[in-house]
Design an enzyme around this catalytic site. Sequence first.
Site, PDB file in Angstrom:
ATOM      1  N   GLY A  69       0.732  -1.309   0.037  1.00 26.59           N
ATOM      2  CA  GLY A  69       0.054  -0.104   0.018  1.00 26.59           C
ATOM      3  C   GLY A  69       0.760   1.299   0.078  1.00 26.59           C
ATOM      4  O   GLY A  69       0.466   2.208  -0.786  1.00 26.59           O
ATOM      5  N   THR A  70       2.077   1.218   0.807  1.00 27.96           N
ATOM      6  CA  THR A  70       2.686   2.571   0.752  1.00 27.96           C
ATOM      7  C   THR A  70       3.253   2.859  -0.598  1.00 27.96           C
ATOM      8  O   THR A  70       3.188   3.986  -0.933  1.00 27.96           O
ATOM      9  CB  THR A  70       3.785   2.434   1.774  1.00 27.96           C
ATOM     10  OG1 THR A  70       3.270   1.930   3.102  1.00 27.96           O
ATOM     11  CG2 THR A  70       4.822   3.542   2.011  1.00 27.96           C
ATOM     12  N   ASN A 149      -8.441   3.380   8.558  1.00 24.00           N
ATOM     13  CA  ASN A 149      -7.596   2.531   9.156  1.00 24.00           C
ATOM     14  C   ASN A 149      -7.941   2.514  10.775  1.00 24.00           C
ATOM     15  O   ASN A 149      -7.827   1.424  11.371  1.00 24.00           O
ATOM     16  CB  ASN A 149      -6.265   2.403   8.851  1.00 24.00           C
ATOM     17  CG  ASN A 149      -5.543   3.611   8.883  1.00 24.00           C
ATOM     18  OD1 ASN A 149      -5.841   4.613   8.318  1.00 24.00           O
ATOM     19  ND2 ASN A 149      -4.472   3.665   9.427  1.00 24.00           N
ATOM     20  N   GLN A 177      -7.816  -0.565   3.268  1.00 29.85           N
ATOM     21  CA  GLN A 177      -8.571  -1.203   4.379  1.00 29.85           C
ATOM     22  C   GLN A 177      -9.690  -1.731   4.003  1.00 29.85           C
ATOM     23  O   GLN A 177     -10.529  -2.171   4.819  1.00 29.85           O
ATOM     24  CB  GLN A 177      -8.817  -0.024   5.499  1.00 29.85           C
ATOM     25  CG  GLN A 177      -7.360   0.046   6.446  1.00 29.85           C
ATOM     26  CD  GLN A 177      -7.123  -1.044   7.373  1.00 29.85           C
ATOM     27  OE1 GLN A 177      -7.500  -2.018   7.585  1.00 29.85           O
ATOM     28  NE2 GLN A 177      -5.766  -0.939   7.639  1.00 29.85           N
ATOM     29  N   SER A 197      -3.497  -3.632  -0.773  1.00 27.67           N
ATOM     30  CA  SER A 197      -2.399  -4.257  -0.202  1.00 27.67           C
ATOM     31  C   SER A 197      -2.661  -5.915   0.394  1.00 27.67           C
ATOM     32  O   SER A 197      -3.876  -5.864   0.633  1.00 27.67           O
ATOM     33  CB  SER A 197      -1.968  -3.428   1.099  1.00 27.67           C
ATOM     34  OG  SER A 197      -0.815  -4.084   1.807  1.00 27.67           O
ATOM     35  N   HIS A 199      -1.278  -7.954   2.862  1.00 27.40           N
ATOM     36  CA  HIS A 199      -1.439  -8.600   3.899  1.00 27.40           C
ATOM     37  C   HIS A 199      -2.643  -7.898   4.797  1.00 27.40           C
ATOM     38  O   HIS A 199      -2.427  -8.711   6.170  1.00 27.40           O
ATOM     39  CB  HIS A 199       0.086  -8.332   4.573  1.00 27.40           C
ATOM     40  CG  HIS A 199       0.182  -6.557   5.078  1.00 27.40           C
ATOM     41  ND1 HIS A 199       0.154  -6.273   6.490  1.00 27.40           N
ATOM     42  CD2 HIS A 199       0.550  -5.517   4.399  1.00 27.40           C
ATOM     43  CE1 HIS A 199       0.138  -4.968   6.646  1.00 27.40           C
ATOM     44  NE2 HIS A 199       0.331  -4.653   5.252  1.00 27.40           N
ATOM     45  N   THR A 235      12.666  -7.224 -10.516  1.00 28.83           N
ATOM     46  CA  THR A 235      12.267  -8.854 -10.615  1.00 28.83           C
ATOM     47  C   THR A 235      11.029  -8.837  -9.908  1.00 28.83           C
ATOM     48  O   THR A 235      10.873  -8.578  -8.502  1.00 28.83           O
ATOM     49  CB  THR A 235      13.459  -9.720  -9.998  1.00 28.83           C
ATOM     50  OG1 THR A 235      14.564  -9.213 -11.008  1.00 28.83           O
ATOM     51  CG2 THR A 235      13.028 -11.082 -10.343  1.00 28.83           C
ATOM     52  N   CYS A 323       0.969   1.883  12.515  1.00 25.87           N
ATOM     53  CA  CYS A 323       1.847   2.908  12.157  1.00 25.87           C
ATOM     54  C   CYS A 323       2.127   3.768  13.298  1.00 25.87           C
ATOM     55  O   CYS A 323       3.229   4.418  13.381  1.00 25.87           O
ATOM     56  CB  CYS A 323       1.673   3.588  10.926  1.00 25.87           C
ATOM     57  SG  CYS A 323       1.290   2.454   9.733  1.00 25.87           S
TER      58      CYS A 323
HETATM   59  N1  PLP Z   1      -3.186   2.626   3.776  1.00 27.80           N
HETATM   60  C1  PLP Z   1      -3.676   2.510   4.842  1.00 27.80           C
HETATM   61  C2  PLP Z   1      -5.137   2.930   4.875  1.00 27.80           C
HETATM   62  C3  PLP Z   1      -3.249   1.425   5.569  1.00 27.80           C
HETATM   63  O1  PLP Z   1      -3.988   0.913   6.832  1.00 27.80           O
HETATM   64  C4  PLP Z   1      -1.916   0.810   5.315  1.00 27.80           C
HETATM   65  C5  PLP Z   1      -1.271   0.008   6.334  1.00 27.80           C
HETATM   66  O2  PLP Z   1      -1.704  -0.089   7.450  1.00 27.80           O
HETATM   67  C6  PLP Z   1      -1.098   1.263   4.220  1.00 27.80           C
HETATM   68  C7  PLP Z   1      -1.702   2.333   3.435  1.00 27.80           C
HETATM   69  C8  PLP Z   1       0.049   0.984   4.054  1.00 27.80           C
HETATM   70  O3  PLP Z   1       0.089  -0.291   3.549  1.00 27.80           O
HETATM   71  P1  PLP Z   1       1.375  -1.280   3.667  1.00 27.80           P
HETATM   72  O4  PLP Z   1       1.612  -1.760   4.777  1.00 27.80           O
HETATM   73  O5  PLP Z   1       1.120  -2.495   2.613  1.00 27.80           O
HETATM   74  O6  PLP Z   1       2.381  -0.697   3.045  1.00 27.80           O
END
Ligand code: PLP
Length: 374
Positions: A69-70, A149, A177, A197, A199, A235, A323
Amino acid sequence: MIYLDNAATTPVDQDVLEEMLPYYNDKFYNPSSFYKSASSVRVKIEKARRTIAECMGASHRGIFFTSGGTESDNWAIRAAVEYKKDKGRHIISTPTEHPAVLNTLRYLESIGFQVTYLDVDGEGNILVDELEKAIRPDTVLISVMHANNEIGTLAPVEKIGQLAHRNDILFHTDAVQSFGKQRIDIDKCNIDLLSASSHKIYGPKGTGLLYINPLLPLGKLLFGGDQENGKRPGTENTAGIIGFSKAVENAFLNLEKNGEYIDSLSVLLREEIKNNIPGAVFLGNQDQRVPGIVSVLFPSLDSETILIRLDEAGIMASAGSACSAGAVEPSHVLTAVGLEAREAKRVIRFSLGKNNTKEEIMETARVLKDIFAG
Ligand code: PLP
């Protein structure tokens, strides 16, 4: 152990893991290599792309695999503003976004972009009228998360998308989310860019996707080889992508069933807390919400004390988001919805998932009752 931190991450499903394992040894080949064994890995990645696209109701040409996600948030925002550079340098977002969005926006502000952070109400709702008023001739991007989140509130993405497109503005939504938990019609909502994302949906960490409207020739974030149509070099994380695809299949196949189940557990947890702990307040929009996030402002005790007591009883939850765990400052989401700093430090986020049981919820409620009994 009772795991109630599913918004932070989720365990990998057994069938997801089984799909992944051969790609670490027997089928370890680089998908870009020439020989047949490698081509079959490439074919599997393309199959994963099509499976995910089909689940999302999107074109496979719009799916780009990323590290999560990041990266997707960073790429979406950086590429969108670059593509629209002739129109202007103004962006609209909200103060309740994830740091992956907020810190990208802060960087852009440091190099001359202007960002309007829309106020949200006490439940974290975006006011569409305010959004409309914030639009300027030089607005190039609206970036608004689908589900928050920390408090679970859903954004009115359809209305936002309509406004964006009426005004020639790109629309990005961070759906990390909500992806696989809440259906979202990409075309109807006029979504140009969507981050997801793996995970968070029982897939492996370090894998995700950015959906880019195939009609938009957006640029790249990273420079390198020709992977992902030259848009996202490096890769491929083969096992990760294949696991992600299986996790997406599982999530979309069971979306309604899991949603209803998790919702019923959330209702139970809320009811138990309400009945046992007078003065507990539930944060976020209680109707327009993603299933499973129960964010509670407790009447006393700081969140650290509560988390320690829960942990001692084998219950895992969090204060705000993972986070911001360990941060001294109160959560930016909680202050944005109007909580004072001292209140924000009494909030616990329980995030429920498909593996939780009614018994676990009842046990959590019992432990919480004990904690607040003194
Ligand atoms: N955006 C939201 C709303 C999230 O909750 C998160 C992770 O907690 C992310 C982005 C980041 O995703 P990733 O952990 O896959 O980098």
